[in-house]
Write a protein that holds these residues in place. Sequence first.
Motif, short mmCIF file in Angstrom:
data_model
loop_
_atom_site.label_atom_id
_atom_site.label_comp_id
_atom_site.label_asym_id
_atom_site.label_seq_id
_atom_site.Cartn_x
_atom_site.Cartn_y
_atom_site.Cartn_z
N VAL A 184 0.85 -1.20 0.00
CA VAL A 184 0.00 0.00 0.00
C VAL A 184 0.87 1.24 0.00
N PHE A 185 1.90 1.24 0.85
CA PHE A 185 2.79 2.40 0.98
C PHE A 185 3.48 2.72 -0.33
N GLY A 186 3.82 1.67 -1.09
CA GLY A 186 4.51 1.88 -2.35
C GLY A 186 3.59 2.16 -3.52
N GLU A 187 2.30 1.89 -3.33
CA GLU A 187 1.35 2.00 -4.44
C GLU A 187 0.84 3.42 -4.65
N TYR A 188 0.69 4.18 -3.56
CA TYR A 188 0.00 5.47 -3.63
C TYR A 188 0.94 6.65 -3.45
N GLU A 189 0.71 7.66 -4.26
CA GLU A 189 1.50 8.89 -4.13
C GLU A 189 1.06 9.67 -2.91
N TYR A 190 -0.25 9.62 -2.62
CA TYR A 190 -0.80 10.35 -1.47
C TYR A 190 -1.62 9.38 -0.62
N ILE A 191 -1.24 9.27 0.65
CA ILE A 191 -1.96 8.44 1.60
C ILE A 191 -2.47 9.34 2.72
N PHE A 192 -3.75 9.20 3.04
CA PHE A 192 -4.37 10.01 4.09
C PHE A 192 -4.80 9.15 5.27
N TRP A 193 -4.79 9.77 6.44
CA TRP A 193 -5.46 9.20 7.60
C TRP A 193 -6.08 10.35 8.38
N SER A 194 -6.95 10.07 9.31
CA SER A 194 -7.61 11.11 10.09
C SER A 194 -7.02 11.15 11.49
N ASN A 195 -7.43 12.13 12.27
CA ASN A 195 -7.00 12.19 13.67
C ASN A 195 -7.41 10.94 14.42
N CYS A 196 -8.58 10.42 14.10
CA CYS A 196 -9.06 9.20 14.75
C CYS A 196 -8.13 8.03 14.45
N VAL A 197 -7.74 7.88 13.19
CA VAL A 197 -6.83 6.79 12.81
C VAL A 197 -5.46 7.01 13.46
N LYS A 198 -5.00 8.23 13.45
CA LYS A 198 -3.70 8.54 14.03
C LYS A 198 -3.67 8.23 15.53
N ASP A 199 -4.72 8.64 16.24
CA ASP A 199 -4.79 8.39 17.69
C ASP A 199 -4.90 6.89 17.98
N GLU A 200 -5.71 6.20 17.20
CA GLU A 200 -5.87 4.77 17.39
C GLU A 200 -4.56 4.04 17.09
N SER A 201 -3.87 4.47 16.06
CA SER A 201 -2.58 3.86 15.71
C SER A 201 -1.56 4.03 16.83
N GLU A 202 -1.55 5.21 17.43
CA GLU A 202 -0.62 5.48 18.53
C GLU A 202 -0.90 4.55 19.71
N LYS A 203 -2.17 4.37 20.01
CA LYS A 203 -2.56 3.50 21.13
C LYS A 203 -2.19 2.04 20.84
N VAL A 204 -2.51 1.58 19.64
CA VAL A 204 -2.20 0.19 19.27
C VAL A 204 -0.69 -0.02 19.22
N PHE A 205 0.04 0.96 18.68
CA PHE A 205 1.50 0.87 18.59
C PHE A 205 2.12 0.65 19.97
N LYS A 206 1.74 1.45 20.94
CA LYS A 206 2.31 1.35 22.28
C LYS A 206 2.00 0.01 22.92
N ASN A 207 0.76 -0.43 22.79
CA ASN A 207 0.33 -1.69 23.40
C ASN A 207 1.01 -2.89 22.74
N LYS A 208 1.03 -2.88 21.41
CA LYS A 208 1.64 -4.00 20.67
C LYS A 208 3.14 -4.09 20.97
N ARG A 209 3.81 -2.97 20.94
CA ARG A 209 5.26 -2.94 21.20
C ARG A 209 5.55 -3.46 22.62
N LYS A 210 4.76 -3.05 23.59
CA LYS A 210 4.96 -3.48 24.99
C LYS A 210 4.78 -4.99 25.11
N ILE A 211 3.71 -5.52 24.51
CA ILE A 211 3.44 -6.96 24.58
C ILE A 211 4.57 -7.75 23.94
N LEU A 212 5.03 -7.34 22.76
CA LEU A 212 6.05 -8.09 22.04
C LEU A 212 7.41 -8.02 22.73
N ILE A 213 7.76 -6.86 23.25
CA ILE A 213 9.04 -6.75 23.96
C ILE A 213 9.04 -7.63 25.21
#
Length: 219
Positions: free
Chosen positions: A27-56
């Motif tokens: 997906v990252f390589g396919e599109y010249e412009y990729i959008f997300w919203s504040n909702c997606v950004k906030d949710e990604s931040e939350k999932v990122f922190k939780n996933k990283r903690k669990i895996l470490i």
Amino acid sequence: MHSFVDTNVSIGFMFSIDPLNNKSMSVFGEYEYIFWSNCVKDESEKVFKNKRKILIEFFKDLSNNLKPEDFQNFTYDDLKKYIYRNYSKNKKRNQILSSLGKFWSNYVDEMFPTYDSFINSVNNCLSDLKISVYSRKNEWESTVLLSELRTEMYIEIKNKLNSFKVHSPDDKIILDAHDHNLRNEFLLDFITFDKDCCDAASRIEDFSFNKVKGISDYL
């Protein structure tokens, strides 16, 4: 081309051992412009922190708990059995299990690893989870564009989404993408690796995305 992506696309890109990593990279390589919203950004931040903690925590425990005597023809299946023995059935275990295949192929890549080679693989993965994952996160965030703030509630469409088993925050994310699509003249693809979200966005006639793409659209 332009796209609006769901949280699972961003997380798949950030974590090299995420099962969706290859699809997210496409997906990252396919599109010249990729959008997300504040909702997606906030949710990604939350999932990122939780996933990283669990895996470490998992890989640290794995390194401490496995002993040289465990490595008599030790295989990928033995690693899975270790997880089933030591972790109860919950989201944490599912998160660990979902990352095993990519961990093994990216870092182990042996049919019967020795104790030393396996521990080295675990340490390399831990290093990436502590350092390199932030490089991928920064690359994503510096490239993806933030959509306009949505003020319209779209109550009727929200109710339709809920009838398709799409609930918060996923319903909010699809409505953000819909709102962004209405505000702009360019063709917009909506991309999600969640089956319910993909089905709903494809079947509800109120949406006018150029394409709705899901997990089956990428290798």
